[in-house]
Motif scaffolding. Sequence first.
Motif, PDB file in Angstrom:
ATOM      1  N   GLN A 148      -1.120  25.089  -8.276  1.00 52.37           N
ATOM      2  CA  GLN A 148      -1.618  26.105  -7.341  1.00 52.37           C
ATOM      3  C   GLN A 148      -0.449  26.777  -6.628  1.00 52.37           C
ATOM      4  OE1 GLN A 148      -4.261  23.878  -4.799  1.00 52.37           O
ATOM      5  NE2 GLN A 148      -6.080  24.475  -5.959  1.00 52.37           N
ATOM      6  N   ARG A 152      -1.073  29.507 -10.056  1.00 59.12           N
ATOM      7  CA  ARG A 152      -1.959  29.407 -11.217  1.00 59.12           C
ATOM      8  C   ARG A 152      -3.416  29.263 -10.789  1.00 59.12           C
ATOM      9  NH1 ARG A 152       0.319  30.519 -16.160  1.00 59.12           N
ATOM     10  NH2 ARG A 152      -1.726  29.769 -16.793  1.00 59.12           N
ATOM     11  N   ASP A 153      -4.286  30.091 -11.372  1.00 59.58           N
ATOM     12  CA  ASP A 153      -5.725  30.009 -11.112  1.00 59.58           C
ATOM     13  C   ASP A 153      -6.374  28.860 -11.878  1.00 59.58           C
ATOM     14  OD1 ASP A 153      -5.634  32.236  -9.453  1.00 59.58           O
ATOM     15  OD2 ASP A 153      -6.061  33.625 -11.102  1.00 59.58           O
ATOM     16  N   ASP A 154      -5.715  28.416 -12.930  1.00 56.84           N
ATOM     17  CA  ASP A 154      -6.246  27.342 -13.777  1.00 56.84           C
ATOM     18  C   ASP A 154      -5.576  26.005 -13.464  1.00 56.84           C
ATOM     19  OD1 ASP A 154      -3.764  28.182 -14.693  1.00 56.84           O
ATOM     20  OD2 ASP A 154      -4.323  28.185 -16.820  1.00 56.84           O
ATOM     21  N   SER A 155      -5.251  25.794 -12.195  1.00 59.66           N
ATOM     22  CA  SER A 155      -4.436  24.650 -11.784  1.00 59.66           C
ATOM     23  C   SER A 155      -5.074  23.301 -12.112  1.00 59.66           C
ATOM     24  CB  SER A 155      -4.105  24.725 -10.299  1.00 59.66           C
ATOM     25  OG  SER A 155      -5.289  24.807  -9.531  1.00 59.66           O
TER      26      SER A 155
END
Length: 197
Positions: A148, A152-155
């Motif tokens: 995060q 990153r949004d896909d953390s």
Amino acid sequence: MTNSQRTDRAPATARGGKRERLAAAAARMLHEQGVEKTTLADIARAANVPVGNVYYYFKTKDELIEAAIGAHAEGLHAMIASLEELPTPQERLKELIGGWVRQRDLAVQFGCPFGTLCSELDKRADGLDRTAAEVMRIFIDWSEQQFQAMGRDDSRDLAVALLAAYQGISLLTNTFRDPELMVREGDRLERWIDSLA
């Protein structure tokens, strides 16, 4: 899951009193011998505590297993605190990976210290598998925070992928008795971290 440069081979509790020494010895012996083969006498010997004293602190083997899980959690918290001293999330994650690589000889012999325990506990019906899962969750939550911080949004997915990669390479390193597998995967994971920044 522990980082050998930042924490000792045994969880940090090994320096304390008899209870802490027993918990640390239990973590080590369960890793080296497995849950079913390890006896209270083995743990007492490894902790340099008379076997009769074990029952003063732990009434059952399951209580000792739970204490070993706690020792792993303490080691994980100590490792995280040490990693948090590094300035960037990329450096923290790469140092974590470097610690895994430095433990490759241990992985060759016994696999991941905590992953193997989780796998064994999953086969039992005593609920200790859920206790162990909470320790794994600490690691995933911390890794998620690092991803995060990298924007990153896909953390969460990345945190799970990182742990899955480590657990998988630990298994393969142990299965094939090849420490070079851990080195190569460590290099790949560091490049992966760089590519995500």
